[in-house]
Design a protein around this motif. Structure first.
Motif, PDB file in Angstrom:
ATOM      1  N   UNK A 277      80.276   5.448 100.212  1.00  0.00           N
ATOM      2  CA  UNK A 277      79.155   5.878  99.556  1.00  0.00           C
ATOM      3  C   UNK A 277      78.173   4.720  99.167  1.00  0.00           C
ATOM      4  N   UNK A 278      77.048   4.890  99.616  1.00  0.00           N
ATOM      5  CA  UNK A 278      75.828   3.741  99.390  1.00  0.00           C
ATOM      6  C   UNK A 278      74.588   4.241  99.069  1.00  0.00           C
ATOM      7  N   UNK A 279      73.762   3.652  98.566  1.00  0.00           N
ATOM      8  CA  UNK A 279      72.332   3.656  98.291  1.00  0.00           C
ATOM      9  C   UNK A 279      71.748   2.554  98.800  1.00  0.00           C
ATOM     10  N   UNK A 280      70.984   2.468  99.736  1.00  0.00           N
ATOM     11  CA  UNK A 280      70.208   1.610 100.398  1.00  0.00           C
ATOM     12  C   UNK A 280      69.438   0.684  99.475  1.00  0.00           C
ATOM     13  N   UNK A 281      69.615  -0.431  99.442  1.00  0.00           N
ATOM     14  CA  UNK A 281      69.051  -1.703  98.391  1.00  0.00           C
ATOM     15  C   UNK A 281      67.689  -1.030  97.769  1.00  0.00           C
TER      16      UNK A 281
ATOM     17  N   UNK B 196      75.555  -3.163 103.674  1.00  0.00           N
ATOM     18  CA  UNK B 196      76.160  -2.925 102.335  1.00  0.00           C
ATOM     19  C   UNK B 196      77.609  -3.399 102.148  1.00  0.00           C
ATOM     20  N   UNK B 197      78.407  -2.843 103.124  1.00  0.00           N
ATOM     21  CA  UNK B 197      79.816  -2.938 102.821  1.00  0.00           C
ATOM     22  C   UNK B 197      80.264  -4.342 103.489  1.00  0.00           C
ATOM     23  N   UNK B 198      79.797  -5.073 104.611  1.00  0.00           N
ATOM     24  CA  UNK B 198      79.997  -6.160 105.086  1.00  0.00           C
ATOM     25  C   UNK B 198      79.404  -7.338 104.679  1.00  0.00           C
ATOM     26  N   UNK B 199      78.127  -7.534 104.736  1.00  0.00           N
ATOM     27  CA  UNK B 199      77.081  -8.294 104.399  1.00  0.00           C
ATOM     28  C   UNK B 199      76.917  -8.609 102.975  1.00  0.00           C
ATOM     29  N   UNK B 200      76.304  -7.488 102.427  1.00  0.00           N
ATOM     30  CA  UNK B 200      76.115  -7.455 101.012  1.00  0.00           C
ATOM     31  C   UNK B 200      77.583  -7.780 100.046  1.00  0.00           C
ATOM     32  N   UNK B 201      78.618  -7.402 100.393  1.00  0.00           N
ATOM     33  CA  UNK B 201      79.754  -7.385  99.678  1.00  0.00           C
ATOM     34  C   UNK B 201      80.409  -8.557 100.019  1.00  0.00           C
TER      35      UNK B 201
END
Length: 147
Positions: A74-78, A25-30
């Motif tokens: 804080x994350x929700x898996x895709x 989430x925080x490295x790849x997706x963003x």
């Protein structure tokens, strides 16, 4: 299933599952190159939601400081987004903090586009918007409820 554990209480599988999701989430997706796993991870409180199949759905990490409590990552898996799990994981995190660290203010660095989301839990902005790793953020605080 709600999981609440300190770093040293997590199984290796749980830890890798959490760290893998955070990097996704925080490295790849963003598309944000930074040290995602940091020294705080040695002794954080991890709050995670898993489904009945054992899949990680949502996650936060909590850091107890001397005068305040912080939470983040804080994350929700895709694949589980749009199911209201963002609200659920934040509320679970706030409940855990209230139980384990009562009477401490909760300070967060929120991504700016989530300001209204966090305000709905009672957080108030305490800074102007600033860039953190090229992503607009702002500091927010939730003061403890007075009895």
């Amino acid at each position: 299933m709600l999981l609440i554990k300190q770093t040293d209480e997590l199984t290796p599988q749980q830890l890798i599952t959490i760290l893998k999701a955070r990097v996704a989430v925080f490295v790849v997706e963003q598309n944000c190159s930074y040290q995602e796993v940091d020294d705080d991870d040695f002794d954080d409180l991890h709050v995670a939601l898993f489904n009945d199949n054992g899949d990680l759905q949502a996650y936060t990490r909590v850091m107890n400081r001397d005068t305040e409590v912080n939470f983040g990552r804080v994350l929700v898996v895709d694949q589980f987004r749009k199911d209201g799990l963002g609200r659920k994981i934040v509320q679970e995190t706030l409940d855990v903090i209230a139980q384990r660290f009562p009477n401490k203010p909760i300070k967060i660095q929120a991504q700016a586009y989530l300001q209204e989301f966090y305000e709905s839990f009672g957080f108030e902005p305490k800074s102007d918007v600033y860039l953190e790793d090229d992503i607009p953020h702002l500091d927010m605080v939730l003061m403890p409820k007075q009895n």
